[in-house]
Design an enzyme around this catalytic site. Structure first.
Site, short mmCIF file in Angstrom:
data_model
loop_
_atom_site.label_atom_id
_atom_site.label_comp_id
_atom_site.label_asym_id
_atom_site.label_seq_id
_atom_site.Cartn_x
_atom_site.Cartn_y
_atom_site.Cartn_z
N TYR A 30 91.02 70.54 24.21
CA TYR A 30 92.25 71.32 24.04
C TYR A 30 93.02 71.51 25.35
O TYR A 30 94.13 71.99 25.36
CB TYR A 30 91.93 72.71 23.47
CG TYR A 30 91.16 72.71 22.18
CD1 TYR A 30 91.17 71.63 21.32
CD2 TYR A 30 90.42 73.83 21.80
CE1 TYR A 30 90.46 71.64 20.12
CE2 TYR A 30 89.71 73.85 20.61
CZ TYR A 30 89.73 72.76 19.79
OH TYR A 30 89.02 72.79 18.61
N HIS A 88 81.14 69.30 20.17
CA HIS A 88 82.30 69.50 19.31
C HIS A 88 82.17 68.84 17.94
O HIS A 88 82.71 69.31 16.94
CB HIS A 88 83.55 68.95 20.02
CG HIS A 88 84.82 69.60 19.58
ND1 HIS A 88 85.90 69.76 20.40
CD2 HIS A 88 85.20 70.12 18.40
CE1 HIS A 88 86.88 70.36 19.75
NE2 HIS A 88 86.48 70.58 18.53
#
Length: 267
Positions: A30, A88
């Site tokens: 991100y 993730h």
């Protein structure tokens, strides 16, 4: 004991995680770790009262890549330690997943990270991870040397409750974080949630968050507006009955995000 905004869940690592999180979600992918670190330093809140999470991206799976990413996340955030790091997704293949997990275990042993976990792992990925932990214990010198799984973070809401994953984690005391607990606002007006919102004088978003809390999950509602963040936190002055919690589930399997939980082990 009734839940409050200060309620926490004790993780298998021994540390505690807030039971209501906020989707100021950090991850290497991100590119917001630096901004999160700046916000933590600017806040008048002691560091030990802030729970900061980041994630290892799919492209950094594997022992060396994950080891380097942990150091980069620390450097980007400017923090002395990270409360929780997750893998993730389960992509990359078995060897890469095992190598990444080993790197996270070493990061805990080095004091860089307090708790470790995974994100978007289905039951077959979790079973494999349990095997990897057993292998690492044997390879690295005994009980505990394979690391401790503390969290699995998945998209969970009444339209994708993932009971198999939740049950697997519950049997082992692993906390389940629920991202997109508000279904990205795509299911407003559903009869069950609308009826409960009217009954309790709450929004449908607050009903969905309370559903997560009643299920023992750690919901992570995302918002960038102060008003809605406050609204998302105002869910501790009412409770749903067990019947109401069950009544919100539809039997659907309708995720609104990506769904790595169903990826084969070869991916």
């Amino acid at each position: 004991m009734p839940l409050t905004i200060n309620s926490t869940i004790k993780l298998p690592s021994g540390y505690e995680i807030p039971q209501l999180g906020f989707g100021i979600d950090s991850a290497a992918a991100y590119r917001n770790e630096a901004a999160c670190g700046e916000a933590i330093r600017a806040a008048s809140i002691p560091r030990d009262q802030i729970f900061f999470t980041s994630k290892i991206p799919p492209k950094k799976m594997g022992y060396e890549s994950t080891k380097a990413q942990v150091d980069d996340s620390l450097a980007q955030s400017g923090l002395d330690y990270i409360d929780l790091i997750l893998l993730h997704s389960p992509y990359g293949g078995s060897a890469a997943r095992k190598g990444s997990w080993k790197a996270l275990v070493e990061a805990v042993e080095a004091g860089k990270v307090r708790s470790i976990g995974v994100s978007n792992y289905g039951v077959h990925h979790l079973d494999e991870l349990e095997q990897h932990i057993a292998e690492l214990e044997e390879e690295r010198g005994g009980k505990g040397k394979g690391g401790v799984l503390s969290v699995n973070q998945c998209e969970i809401h009444p339209y994708a409750p993932r009971k198999d994953i939740v049950e697997w984690c519950a049997k082992r005391g692993v906390a389940v974080q629920a991202y997109s607990p508000l279904v990205q606002g795509k299911r407003w007006g559903e009869p069950a949630s609308k009826k409960l919102a009217e009954k309790y004088g709450k929004t449908e978003a607050q009903i969905l968050l309370r559903w997560s809390l009643e299920k023992g999950l750690v919901p992570l509602p995302k918002s960038v507006t102060t008003e809605r963040i406050r609204e998302n936190a105002a869910v501790f002055d009412f409770e749903l009955t067990p019947e109401e919690v069950a009544g919100l589930e539809t039997g659907e399997y309708s995720p609104v995000c990506w769904d790595p939980t169903i990826a084969p082990l070869e991916d």
